[in-house]
Design a protein around this motif. Structure first.
Motif, PDB file in Angstrom:
ATOM      1  N   HIS A 173       0.818  -1.220   0.000  1.00 15.72           N
ATOM      2  CA  HIS A 173       0.000   0.000   0.000  1.00 15.72           C
ATOM      3  C   HIS A 173       0.851   1.269   0.000  1.00 15.72           C
ATOM      4  CE1 HIS A 173      -3.581  -2.458   0.742  1.00 15.72           C
ATOM      5  NE2 HIS A 173      -2.913  -3.037   1.731  1.00 15.72           N
ATOM      6  N   TYR A 174       2.163   1.121  -0.003  1.00 11.30           N
ATOM      7  CA  TYR A 174       3.076   2.262  -0.019  1.00 11.30           C
ATOM      8  C   TYR A 174       3.861   2.306  -1.331  1.00 11.30           C
ATOM      9  CZ  TYR A 174       2.626   2.279   5.141  1.00 11.30           C
ATOM     10  OH  TYR A 174       2.158   2.322   6.429  1.00 11.30           O
ATOM     11  N   VAL A 175       4.271   3.504  -1.722  1.00  6.51           N
ATOM     12  CA  VAL A 175       5.301   3.624  -2.756  1.00  6.51           C
ATOM     13  C   VAL A 175       6.617   3.185  -2.134  1.00  6.51           C
ATOM     14  CG1 VAL A 175       6.565   5.212  -4.251  1.00  6.51           C
ATOM     15  CG2 VAL A 175       4.119   5.551  -3.874  1.00  6.51           C
ATOM     16  N   GLN A 176       7.328   2.301  -2.818  1.00  8.42           N
ATOM     17  CA  GLN A 176       8.591   1.805  -2.279  1.00  8.42           C
ATOM     18  C   GLN A 176       9.721   1.942  -3.296  1.00  8.42           C
ATOM     19  OE1 GLN A 176       7.502  -2.214  -0.959  1.00  8.42           O
ATOM     20  NE2 GLN A 176       7.403  -1.491   1.142  1.00  8.42           N
ATOM     21  N   LYS A 177      10.879   1.501  -2.875  1.00  6.13           N
ATOM     22  CA  LYS A 177      12.115   1.666  -3.640  1.00  6.13           C
ATOM     23  C   LYS A 177      12.004   1.157  -5.073  1.00  6.13           C
ATOM     24  CE  LYS A 177      15.607  -1.060  -2.727  1.00  6.13           C
ATOM     25  NZ  LYS A 177      16.776  -1.693  -2.098  1.00  6.13           N
ATOM     26  N   MET A 178      12.663   1.878  -5.972  1.00  2.26           N
ATOM     27  CA  MET A 178      12.710   1.488  -7.378  1.00  2.26           C
ATOM     28  C   MET A 178      14.149   1.489  -7.862  1.00  2.26           C
ATOM     29  SD  MET A 178       9.295   3.413  -8.779  1.00  2.26           S
ATOM     30  CE  MET A 178       7.825   3.382  -7.729  1.00  2.26           C
ATOM     31  N   GLU A 179      14.449   0.605  -8.790  1.00  2.00           N
ATOM     32  CA  GLU A 179      15.798   0.458  -9.308  1.00  2.00           C
ATOM     33  C   GLU A 179      15.766   0.463 -10.834  1.00  2.00           C
ATOM     34  OE1 GLU A 179      17.135  -3.229  -7.719  1.00  2.00           O
ATOM     35  OE2 GLU A 179      17.195  -2.520  -5.636  1.00  2.00           O
ATOM     36  N   PHE A 180      16.405   1.438 -11.426  1.00  2.00           N
ATOM     37  CA  PHE A 180      16.535   1.496 -12.884  1.00  2.00           C
ATOM     38  C   PHE A 180      18.000   1.281 -13.235  1.00  2.00           C
ATOM     39  CE2 PHE A 180      17.077   4.465 -16.677  1.00  2.00           C
ATOM     40  CZ  PHE A 180      16.798   3.470 -17.591  1.00  2.00           C
TER      41      PHE A 180
END
Length: 289
Positions: free
Chosen positions: A125-132
């Motif tokens: 339900h949260y925005v969490q870490k992203m990896e590009f």
């Protein structure tokens, strides 16, 4: 209409679909595979074991035993269709918890080793870490947050709409994730907008523009303040923090970056140094060496 992914009415439907969905979009063949960590403690009845793509062997209890065989089975099936790009959709992690579990890390390692190009997660339900990873052409989002929900807990009333750029080099036979962007959104609940009693999802930047221009259906003062906070928190949640050197005053400044193993890190939001210099979103960490 919307097509379900990762769930089937019966074993016959599963065998026809082979556990994945293949779509050709603008000349790019994309395989979508969806998994869920569980079904609120429920179990699949005998004879319907393939009706839901479950991520764990213990999907009805502790979610610790990764269903490695099932993951490989579905990835193998998708590979036979020769897609240009593979996207895995994961309903994983713990609700209202930012901790990335060891079992999630194990799942991600399997997917990366198998060459999955894009992983999109939900459930916390949260925005969490992203990896590009620009070098590898891959993208991982541990959680996009809630698009539309109850929004009655902190950090659940805002999230993002994610846009991913996919580039296909037909001559080289390579398809990669080459960029991404996002639109911050907010669930405006009943009574949080002047003269509007309906719950709705709005683009934060547009809603704040309407608020500051005193539009008739503008959000309340308290909601506008929540949106302003969300605009700060979203890039922080998406990214990891690190220090870079301000080109103007040569002092350290804490910035938020999308982690990109094997490639340069990118700032996801503007950061103003105490000296007044603004380190801008989209620039690279190496620009401040």
């Amino acid at each position: 209409g919307m097509e379900p992914v990762g769930v089937y009415a019966d074993e016959k439907e599963y065998k026809l679909g082979k556990g994945y969905t293949l779509r050709e979009i603008n000349g790019v063949r994309i395989a979508f595979i969806a998994f869920t960590k569980g079904m609120d403690g429920m179990t699949l009845p005998p004879g319907s074991e393939h009706c839901v793509n479950v991520l764990y062997n213990d999907y009805d209890s502790t979610y610790q035993s990764v269903n490695t065989a099932r993951i490989h089975e579905l990835l193998d099936a998708a590979e036979e269709a020769n897609p240009d790009l593979t996207v895995v959709l994961l309903h994983w992690g713990s609700e209202y918890n930012d901790t990335i579990s060891k079992s999630q890390e194990r799942v991600l390692t399997i997917l990366k080793n198998r060459g999955v190009d894009c992983v999109l997660g939900t459930h916390s339900h949260y925005v969490q870490k992203m990896e590009f990873d620009e070098e590898a052409g891959t993208f991982v989002a541990y959680s996009l947050g809630d698009f539309f929900g109850e929004a009655d807990r902190g950090a659940t009333n805002y999230s993002i709409i994610l846009d991913i750029e996919i580039t296909k080099d037909a001559n080289a036979g390579i398809t990669r994730v080459t960029d991404f962007s996002y639109t911050p959104i907010y669930t405006v609940r009943e009574g949080e907008a002047v003269g509007n009693r309906d719950r709705r999802v709005v683009r934060i930047e547009k809603a704040l523009e309407a608020y500051h221009n005193n539009f008739l259906d503008k959000v309340t003062d308290a909601t506008a303040a929540g949106m302003e906070k969300a605009m700060t928190r979203i890039p922080q949640r998406m990214a990891t923090d690190m220090e870079v050197t301000c080109p103007e005053c040569k002092k350290d400044v804490e910035v938020y970056v999308i982690t990109a193993s094997g490639s340069d890190k990118t700032l996801v939001s503007d950061k103003k140094c105490r000296c007044g210099y603004v380190l801008t979103a989209g620039t690279k960490v190496s620009d401040y060496d």
